[in-house]
Design a protein around this motif. Structure first.
Motif, PDB file in Angstrom:
ATOM      1  N   TRP B 252      69.841  26.315  31.454  1.00  0.00           N
ATOM      2  CA  TRP B 252      71.024  27.167  31.631  1.00  0.00           C
ATOM      3  C   TRP B 252      71.600  27.572  30.276  1.00  0.00           C
ATOM      4  O   TRP B 252      71.708  26.742  29.375  1.00  0.00           O
ATOM      5  CB  TRP B 252      72.131  26.422  32.368  1.00  0.00           C
ATOM      6  CG  TRP B 252      71.767  25.936  33.719  1.00  0.00           C
ATOM      7  CD1 TRP B 252      71.239  24.722  34.041  1.00  0.00           C
ATOM      8  CD2 TRP B 252      71.912  26.636  34.960  1.00  0.00           C
ATOM      9  NE1 TRP B 252      71.048  24.634  35.389  1.00  0.00           N
ATOM     10  CE2 TRP B 252      71.458  25.788  35.980  1.00  0.00           C
ATOM     11  CE3 TRP B 252      72.393  27.910  35.311  1.00  0.00           C
ATOM     12  CZ2 TRP B 252      71.467  26.156  37.322  1.00  0.00           C
ATOM     13  CZ3 TRP B 252      72.394  28.276  36.638  1.00  0.00           C
ATOM     14  CH2 TRP B 252      71.931  27.404  37.625  1.00  0.00           C
ATOM     15  N   SER B 253      72.055  28.796  30.177  1.00  0.00           N
ATOM     16  CA  SER B 253      72.807  29.204  28.992  1.00  0.00           C
ATOM     17  C   SER B 253      74.173  28.522  29.049  1.00  0.00           C
ATOM     18  O   SER B 253      74.637  28.145  30.130  1.00  0.00           O
ATOM     19  CB  SER B 253      72.974  30.723  28.954  1.00  0.00           C
ATOM     20  OG  SER B 253      73.735  31.156  30.072  1.00  0.00           O
ATOM     21  N   PRO B 254      74.836  28.347  27.895  1.00  0.00           N
ATOM     22  CA  PRO B 254      76.130  27.654  27.905  1.00  0.00           C
ATOM     23  C   PRO B 254      77.158  28.323  28.826  1.00  0.00           C
ATOM     24  O   PRO B 254      77.981  27.634  29.433  1.00  0.00           O
ATOM     25  CB  PRO B 254      76.572  27.720  26.437  1.00  0.00           C
ATOM     26  CG  PRO B 254      75.296  27.821  25.671  1.00  0.00           C
ATOM     27  CD  PRO B 254      74.359  28.616  26.531  1.00  0.00           C
ATOM     28  N   ASP B 255      77.114  29.651  28.967  1.00  0.00           N
ATOM     29  CA  ASP B 255      78.093  30.318  29.845  1.00  0.00           C
ATOM     30  C   ASP B 255      77.653  30.315  31.301  1.00  0.00           C
ATOM     31  O   ASP B 255      78.380  30.787  32.179  1.00  0.00           O
ATOM     32  CB  ASP B 255      78.376  31.748  29.362  1.00  0.00           C
ATOM     33  CG  ASP B 255      77.148  32.648  29.465  1.00  0.00           C
ATOM     34  OD1 ASP B 255      76.121  32.230  30.049  1.00  0.00           O
ATOM     35  OD2 ASP B 255      77.217  33.789  28.976  1.00  0.00           O
ATOM     36  N   GLY B 256      76.463  29.775  31.585  1.00  0.00           N
ATOM     37  CA  GLY B 256      76.002  29.640  32.963  1.00  0.00           C
ATOM     38  C   GLY B 256      75.479  30.928  33.583  1.00  0.00           C
ATOM     39  O   GLY B 256      75.066  30.935  34.733  1.00  0.00           O
ATOM     40  N   ASN B 257      75.481  32.032  32.833  1.00  0.00           N
ATOM     41  CA  ASN B 257      75.067  33.306  33.412  1.00  0.00           C
ATOM     42  C   ASN B 257      73.583  33.593  33.277  1.00  0.00           C
ATOM     43  O   ASN B 257      73.066  34.503  33.905  1.00  0.00           O
ATOM     44  CB  ASN B 257      75.849  34.458  32.770  1.00  0.00           C
ATOM     45  CG  ASN B 257      77.325  34.389  33.109  1.00  0.00           C
ATOM     46  OD1 ASN B 257      77.696  33.954  34.200  1.00  0.00           O
ATOM     47  ND2 ASN B 257      78.168  34.794  32.177  1.00  0.00           N
ATOM     48  N   TYR B 272      61.135  33.338  28.744  1.00  0.00           N
ATOM     49  CA  TYR B 272      61.881  34.493  29.236  1.00  0.00           C
ATOM     50  C   TYR B 272      63.334  34.083  29.437  1.00  0.00           C
ATOM     51  O   TYR B 272      63.645  32.889  29.541  1.00  0.00           O
ATOM     52  CB  TYR B 272      61.335  34.967  30.587  1.00  0.00           C
ATOM     53  CG  TYR B 272      59.937  35.504  30.537  1.00  0.00           C
ATOM     54  CD1 TYR B 272      59.693  36.868  30.624  1.00  0.00           C
ATOM     55  CD2 TYR B 272      58.844  34.648  30.402  1.00  0.00           C
ATOM     56  CE1 TYR B 272      58.409  37.373  30.583  1.00  0.00           C
ATOM     57  CE2 TYR B 272      57.557  35.142  30.341  1.00  0.00           C
ATOM     58  CZ  TYR B 272      57.340  36.504  30.433  1.00  0.00           C
ATOM     59  OH  TYR B 272      56.074  36.998  30.383  1.00  0.00           O
ATOM     60  N   VAL B 273      64.211  35.079  29.529  1.00  0.00           N
ATOM     61  CA  VAL B 273      65.590  34.811  29.913  1.00  0.00           C
ATOM     62  C   VAL B 273      65.903  35.652  31.135  1.00  0.00           C
ATOM     63  O   VAL B 273      65.696  36.872  31.140  1.00  0.00           O
ATOM     64  CB  VAL B 273      66.581  35.111  28.761  1.00  0.00           C
ATOM     65  CG1 VAL B 273      68.008  35.101  29.281  1.00  0.00           C
ATOM     66  CG2 VAL B 273      66.424  34.082  27.643  1.00  0.00           C
ATOM     67  N   LEU B 274      66.361  34.980  32.180  1.00  0.00           N
ATOM     68  CA  LEU B 274      66.724  35.662  33.419  1.00  0.00           C
ATOM     69  C   LEU B 274      68.234  35.749  33.498  1.00  0.00           C
ATOM     70  O   LEU B 274      68.936  34.735  33.403  1.00  0.00           O
ATOM     71  CB  LEU B 274      66.182  34.872  34.619  1.00  0.00           C
ATOM     72  CG  LEU B 274      66.549  35.387  36.011  1.00  0.00           C
ATOM     73  CD1 LEU B 274      65.857  36.713  36.300  1.00  0.00           C
ATOM     74  CD2 LEU B 274      66.191  34.358  37.072  1.00  0.00           C
ATOM     75  N   ASP B 275      68.754  36.967  33.645  1.00  0.00           N
ATOM     76  CA  ASP B 275      70.190  37.136  33.844  1.00  0.00           C
ATOM     77  C   ASP B 275      70.474  36.897  35.326  1.00  0.00           C
ATOM     78  O   ASP B 275      69.962  37.611  36.189  1.00  0.00           O
ATOM     79  CB  ASP B 275      70.631  38.546  33.436  1.00  0.00           C
ATOM     80  CG  ASP B 275      72.137  38.669  33.445  1.00  0.00           C
ATOM     81  OD1 ASP B 275      72.745  38.427  34.513  1.00  0.00           O
ATOM     82  OD2 ASP B 275      72.714  39.000  32.396  1.00  0.00           O
ATOM     83  N   LEU B 276      71.269  35.877  35.621  1.00  0.00           N
ATOM     84  CA  LEU B 276      71.445  35.477  37.019  1.00  0.00           C
ATOM     85  C   LEU B 276      72.315  36.457  37.814  1.00  0.00           C
ATOM     86  O   LEU B 276      72.311  36.441  39.032  1.00  0.00           O
ATOM     87  CB  LEU B 276      72.043  34.064  37.086  1.00  0.00           C
ATOM     88  CG  LEU B 276      71.109  32.964  36.558  1.00  0.00           C
ATOM     89  CD1 LEU B 276      71.865  31.668  36.351  1.00  0.00           C
ATOM     90  CD2 LEU B 276      69.927  32.745  37.504  1.00  0.00           C
TER      91      LEU B 276
END
Lengths: 178, 435
Positions: B252-257, B272-276
């Motif tokens: 998880w990114s620190p902001d949870g998004n 990869y990075v997935l924008d939730l």
């Protein structure tokens, strides 16, 4: 480095496949003469495209023959290069797949317990992909092969020594349909 | 003055200090300073009934395991005062105690239990803290951890992490080809474990969201690896969109998004990075080597990950804005699964020194000085996860032929084993602060 190894593997596999094909031609009838670069051998030999389209054709591999073939292939630590002693059997599996388009296999990649779990999952996948590439280069269609990696999660042997580790660094070839 | 210095030293050990004190950190990690000695006296019980938990014992264990304190054994105590007027400071001074902690349990009219506790400075003969916690009778463990948090914060200036939880995976061999995998959650000390997911196929890589409300993990329950998100309050699960090949190593990114993850859909494992929110997927790494085990820097601006692009697994850091890539680890021939402390300064990782040593250990690298300290002497340590206050690293290792959890303070001085549970235990993940 890996790319170099891989190239070497593919060349070797083609060479070994050729030898294997020749050794079986005297006892079986010609079959599956398909693809480009048909062989011109007189003893019922068939086609051996060594580059590009890969090796195809060769003697017929029956479902009965499959029982004699190895289905587990082992690897060195942190390596994904298929060992030479597996080439013959993999080539025969590839030939069976090319001769039976409805057949399909699942390649399950595994690692030993050393190192981190996600890295080992990646390593197991790389091993499964190496085997997949050998199958495809030797005539199987990519659509006949699926891969999955379990990393170190499903050891074949539960020990914690070099002998166990060597048996756990493997790819298991399983027919989904024959 | 000595005490003051020790408290400062203790604070330094958690390694969240300013740059100006960097040289002192080295001294402490070399183990020069002794831990502060405390006596946690058994708490009095004025409730008229036996209590289900020994609150003082839990407090003592928490403080001891943090690495900051050396608790006095009960057998060595000359008396068990439960009120400040009963403390004979001279005795505790002779026993070389810096602090004495006393307390008592009282019954309230509403049936709740009130824990009153006090912290006393032995040299100054002064009370430093006098507080109380009220709880239900069957919730004394929570109360004990809370008491330890308050004492820890008063003594070190750092927030205590004793009220946090851990999750981990257990695996049991039920038959030749039958296994049972369980995702479990427990208190930070391993107590009160409960199963939150069970499967006949592997479960791995659990991670907490930064708000502590949910987990992400990898499950093979469909025969292929997929990433799931599980909400802890409701138990509700959702599967993140799956791709052919690997779906692994969520973070998880620190902001949870956002969720960093590893996919091999483009041929080989890449980060990869997935924008939730938008469900947009962004490819971060681009290399034919293995790129895996991403983890966010606490400021969310960069990812660290494991890559074998240099020939062996090493840890790299990628700045998400500039795409600048930096290799972080150079000592040893295997460095993987890095995790950063909340101040971003220290990197805990799985480390193999090479040369004579062939085992996998947990090591900590100071990213300011690049000094590497190997914290364990283990053949098979993996999955380090750091307490939110940076004091302790929990990890998985093997004892005999069994996978167990162990922990080590970040200065390497205090090591302890988590209580045994059935099956092989692996993949611990430490929660963020939960309150």
């Amino acid at each position: 480095m890996q790319a170099v190894n891989l190239t070497k593997t593919l060349v070797l596999s083609a060479v070994v496949a050729l030898a294997a094909g020749c050794s079986t031609t005297s006892t079986t009838t010609d079959g599956g003469v398909a693809g480009a670069g048909n062989g011109t051998g007189t003893g019922g030999a068939s086609s051996y495209g060594v580059s590009g389209g890969g090796v195809s054709g060769g003697a017929v591999v029956t479902a009965e023959d499959l029982k004699q073939l190895r289905t587990v292939f082992y690897f060195d630590f942190d390596k994904a290069v298929v060992r030479q002693d597996g080439f013959n059997d993999l080539e025969a599996h590839a030939r069976y797949l090319s001769q039976n388009p409805s057949a399909s296999v699942r390649l399950e990649g595994h690692a030993d317990e050393r190192g981190t779990r996600e890295y080992n999952i990646a390593l197991g996948e790389r091993r499964a992909k190496s085997v997949e590439r050998l199958l495809v280069v030797n005539g199987a269609s990519a659509s006949q092969v699926e891969t999955v990696s379990y990393g170190e999660e499903k050891p074949a042997v539960l020990g914690h020594d070099a002998q166990s580790w060597s048996q756990n660094r493997r790819v298991e070839l399983k027919y989904l349909s024959k | 003055m000595v005490i003051f210095k020790r408290v400062v030293a203790a604070m330094l050990m958690v390694l969240v200090v300013s740059v100006a004190r960097a040289e002192l950190v080295v001294e402490v990690t070399q183990g020069v300073e002794a831990p502060t000695s405390v006596a946690v006296v058994p708490f009095g019980n004025d409730t008229g009934q036996a209590l289900p938990e020994d609150v003082a014992a839990i407090v003592q264990q928490d403080l001891g395991r943090s690495g900051f304190f050396q608790p006095m054994l009960r057998d060595n105590m000359l008396g068990f005062p439960t009120r400040s007027e009963d403390i004979f400071f001279r005795d505790w001074r002779l026993a070389k105690m810096d602090y004495v902690i006393i307390g008592r349990a009282r019954a309230q009219d509403d049936g709740q239990i009130r824990i009153e506790f006090e912290l006393h400075d032995v040299l100054r003969e002064q009370a430093m803290l006098s507080e109380q916690v009220t709880t239900a009778r069957d919730n004394l463990r929570d109360a004990a951890h809370l008491v330890a948090d308050r004492l820890f914060e008063r003594l070190t200036g750092l927030k205590g992490a004793f009220s946090t939880r851990i999750v981990y995976v257990t695996a049991e061999q039920l038959g030749p080809k039958r296994q049972r995998f369980r995702l479990q959650m427990a208190d930070w000390d391993g107590a009160r474990a409960r199963t939150i997911l069970e499967s006949s196929e592997p479960i791995l890589s659990p991670v907490w969201s930064m708000d502590g409300s949910k987990l992400a993990y990898v499950s093979f329950e469909t025969g292929k690896p997929s990433i799931y998100v599980q909400y802890l309050a409701s138990g509700r699960r959702e599967r993140i969109q799956s791709f052919p090949g690997l779906n692994g190593a969520p973070a998880w990114s620190p902001d949870g998004n956002q969720l960093a993850l590893v996919l091999s859909r483009d041929g080989n494992p890449e980060v990869y990075v997935l924008d939730l929110r938008s469900r947009q997927l962004q490819r971060i790494t681009r290399h034919y080597g293995i790129d895996t085990e991403p983890s966010w820097s606490p400021d969310g601006r960069s990812l660290i990950f494991t890559s074998d692009r240099g020939g062996q697994p090493q840890i790299y850091q990628l700045d998400l804005a500039s795409r600048d890539l930096k290799r972080l680890t150079f000592q040893g021939n295997y460095n993987a699964r890095g995790r950063l402390t909340q101040d971003g300064r220290f990197l805990a990782m799985v480390h193999r020194s090479g040369g004579g040593g062939n085992g996998f250990d947990i090591a900590v690298q100071d990213l300011k000085t690049d000094r590497v300290d190997v914290l364990t002497q283990s053949a098979m340590a993996e999955s380090p996860s750091i307490a939110p206050n940076g004091s302790v690293v929990i990890y998985a290792t093997q004892e005999g032929t069994k996978g167990v959890l162990a922990a080590v303070s970040l200065d390497g001085r205090v090591q302890f084993r988590m209580p045994a549970v059935s099956g092989d235990v692996r993949e611990p993940a430490w929660s963020p602060y939960l309150r």
